[in-house]
Design an enzyme around this catalytic site. Structure first.
Site, mmCIF file in Angstrom:
data_model
loop_
_atom_site.group_PDB
_atom_site.id
_atom_site.type_symbol
_atom_site.label_atom_id
_atom_site.label_comp_id
_atom_site.label_asym_id
_atom_site.label_seq_id
_atom_site.Cartn_x
_atom_site.Cartn_y
_atom_site.Cartn_z
ATOM 1 N N ARG A 1 0.825 -1.212 0.000
ATOM 2 C CA ARG A 1 0.000 0.000 0.000
ATOM 3 C C ARG A 1 0.862 1.267 0.000
ATOM 4 O O ARG A 1 0.474 2.285 0.574
ATOM 5 C CB ARG A 1 -0.964 0.030 1.196
ATOM 6 C CG ARG A 1 -2.047 -1.036 1.150
ATOM 7 C CD ARG A 1 -3.066 -0.825 2.248
ATOM 8 N NE ARG A 1 -3.946 -1.979 2.367
ATOM 9 C CZ ARG A 1 -4.445 -2.427 3.524
ATOM 10 N NH1 ARG A 1 -4.152 -1.807 4.647
ATOM 11 N NH2 ARG A 1 -5.249 -3.471 3.538
ATOM 12 N N ARG B 1 -3.349 6.697 0.886
ATOM 13 C CA ARG B 1 -3.887 7.824 1.633
ATOM 14 C C ARG B 1 -2.884 8.554 2.527
ATOM 15 O O ARG B 1 -3.174 9.653 2.986
ATOM 16 C CB ARG B 1 -5.075 7.356 2.487
ATOM 17 C CG ARG B 1 -6.289 6.983 1.668
ATOM 18 C CD ARG B 1 -7.403 6.461 2.548
ATOM 19 N NE ARG B 1 -7.058 5.157 3.109
ATOM 20 C CZ ARG B 1 -7.767 4.544 4.073
ATOM 21 N NH1 ARG B 1 -8.837 5.146 4.567
ATOM 22 N NH2 ARG B 1 -7.399 3.370 4.513
ATOM 23 N N ARG C 1 -7.343 12.014 -5.489
ATOM 24 C CA ARG C 1 -8.598 11.333 -5.137
ATOM 25 C C ARG C 1 -9.737 12.337 -5.034
ATOM 26 O O ARG C 1 -10.864 12.059 -5.483
ATOM 27 C CB ARG C 1 -8.403 10.587 -3.817
ATOM 28 C CG ARG C 1 -9.664 9.999 -3.190
ATOM 29 C CD ARG C 1 -10.066 8.689 -3.815
ATOM 30 N NE ARG C 1 -11.258 8.160 -3.180
ATOM 31 C CZ ARG C 1 -11.262 7.250 -2.202
ATOM 32 N NH1 ARG C 1 -10.122 6.765 -1.755
ATOM 33 N NH2 ARG C 1 -12.384 6.808 -1.695
ATOM 34 N N ASP D 1 -7.272 -3.084 -6.871
ATOM 35 C CA ASP D 1 -7.897 -3.700 -5.704
ATOM 36 C C ASP D 1 -8.122 -5.173 -5.989
ATOM 37 O O ASP D 1 -8.385 -5.554 -7.138
ATOM 38 C CB ASP D 1 -9.234 -3.032 -5.381
ATOM 39 C CG ASP D 1 -9.756 -3.453 -4.015
ATOM 40 O OD1 ASP D 1 -10.553 -4.413 -3.967
ATOM 41 O OD2 ASP D 1 -9.363 -2.847 -3.013
ATOM 42 N N TYR E 1 -15.025 -12.617 0.647
ATOM 43 C CA TYR E 1 -15.765 -11.404 0.287
ATOM 44 C C TYR E 1 -16.981 -11.737 -0.573
ATOM 45 O O TYR E 1 -18.059 -11.141 -0.405
ATOM 46 C CB TYR E 1 -14.855 -10.435 -0.462
ATOM 47 C CG TYR E 1 -13.863 -9.704 0.406
ATOM 48 C CD1 TYR E 1 -14.223 -8.542 1.088
ATOM 49 C CD2 TYR E 1 -12.562 -10.166 0.544
ATOM 50 C CE1 TYR E 1 -13.314 -7.862 1.878
ATOM 51 C CE2 TYR E 1 -11.635 -9.486 1.333
ATOM 52 C CZ TYR E 1 -12.023 -8.339 1.997
ATOM 53 O OH TYR E 1 -11.118 -7.673 2.785
#
Length: 344
Positions: A28, A32, A41, A78, A152
């Protein structure tokens, strides 16, 4: 077919070479904690808007390499684009994470209409990033491993204990087996296309591998990952595969031996000294700094980095986190770790 990048330190390590200092990338690393990511973003909208906008995804993938001397870029995407390609609707709830529908706990996979064309923008991202990198920098593609993706798809979202998937695996072996087989097949297609587009190596993320007992781990983690590795080795024998079964703990050596992966990612809960002793001799290892130690900084961070470097000094090693970098990570702490690793 893409071969190894001769000047890339990460590719040299993945070929079994012990380098003077371990190459570095962070899971990652694009995201962010970077102000430039947050700015983009805010312009582009939601997370999936970035993933499927190839130009934006290329920019996000390259942002951390402009700021830090990382040795690899990892594709910005993702893991849940695979179930989307398999026919589930995917969206992200603000502050809550991904959602998938209809959920497979109550529905059948046969009712879904696959559309692998949704993955085309991701291949364009891979090609664009590859064209922008220097020969010293590797490009890592990735996918979620079948068990993690299945959790998921069955529940429609993430969960702490993967209860729905674990219950289905015991209650309906045929349904779970068919689902894992379908995910495995789609993942192989997806990863082969990433490699064809320019990925130098692949990482398989099995984020929820730690929720399974040994027999289930063999069936739903080791076996499907081995099938993916075998298929990639057949079509792209020069492309290394890094396996990351988070939470595997004592099952990690069996995973390393039986899946055929080139290298193993070690999460932060595993002692690096134990991992070095337990894993196959000379197998490349990746890891395993605690992401929260990176947030905290200071002497404890420096000590943790030194411990990892010393533990894996006798084998090929890629320095990384034990899981993904968290949003409140100070940029100065990333700079400090990179300086410490590079100063060895």
């Amino acid at each position: 077919m893409t071969g190894p990048v001769s000047l890339s330190p990460i590719m040299r390590v993945l070929s079994g070479e012990r380098t003077a200092r371990p190459p570095v990338w962070f899971m990652r690393q694009a995201g962010r904690y970077l102000p430039e990511y947050r700015a983009l973003r805010s312009q582009k909208g939601g997370f999936l808007d970035l993933v499927y906008d190839s130009d934006a995804a290329i920019e996000v993938t390259l942002q951390p390499l402009r700021r830090f001397p990382f040795d690899a870029a990892i594709l910005f995407s993702d893991i849940l684009v695979v179930p989307q390609a398999m026919g589930q609707k995917l969206w992200f709830e603000e502050g809550e994470g991904p959602r998938l529908a209809p959920i497979l706990r109550d529905n059948d996979l046969a009712d879904f209409v696959p559309d692998l064309s949704v993955l085309q923008p991701i291949y364009r991202t891979v090609a664009g990033v590859k064209a922008a990198l220097s020969p010293e920098q590797a490009l890592l593609g990735f996918a979620g491993s079948p068990w993690t993706i299945a959790t998921y798809m069955i529940a429609g979202q993430g969960s702490r204990d993967q209860n729905d998937a674990r219950r289905l695996a015991y209650r309906d072996l045929a349904k779970m087996g068919d689902l894992i087989a379908a995910i495995t097949s789609t993942t192989i297609t997806y990863l082969r296309a990433q490699i064809d587009a320019g990925a130098d190596a692949i990482q398989l993320f099995d984020s929820w591998a730690g929720s399974l007992p040994p027999a289930q781990f063999e069936r739903w983690v080791i076996a499907p990952n081995a099938a993916i590795v075998t298929a990639l080795n057949e079509s792209h024998p020069d492309t290394p595969v890094i396996g990351f079964p988070k939470g595997a703990g004592g099952k990690l050596p069996a995973y390393a031996r039986e899946t055929g992966v080139t290298a193993v990612g070690v999460d932060e809960t595993v002692s690096p000294e134990w991992a070095d002793a337990a894993l196959p001799k000379d197998m490349p290892v990746q890891g395993n700094l605690d992401p929260l130690a990176l947030v905290t900084g200071g002497p404890q961070l420096a000590e943790a980095v030194d411990r990892i470097l010393n533990a894996f000094a006798g084998r090929p090693h890629i320095f990384n986190l034990g899981h993904g970098i968290v949003p409140d990570t100070p940029i100065a702490h990333v700079e400090a770790v990179l300086a410490q690793v590079r100063g060895r």
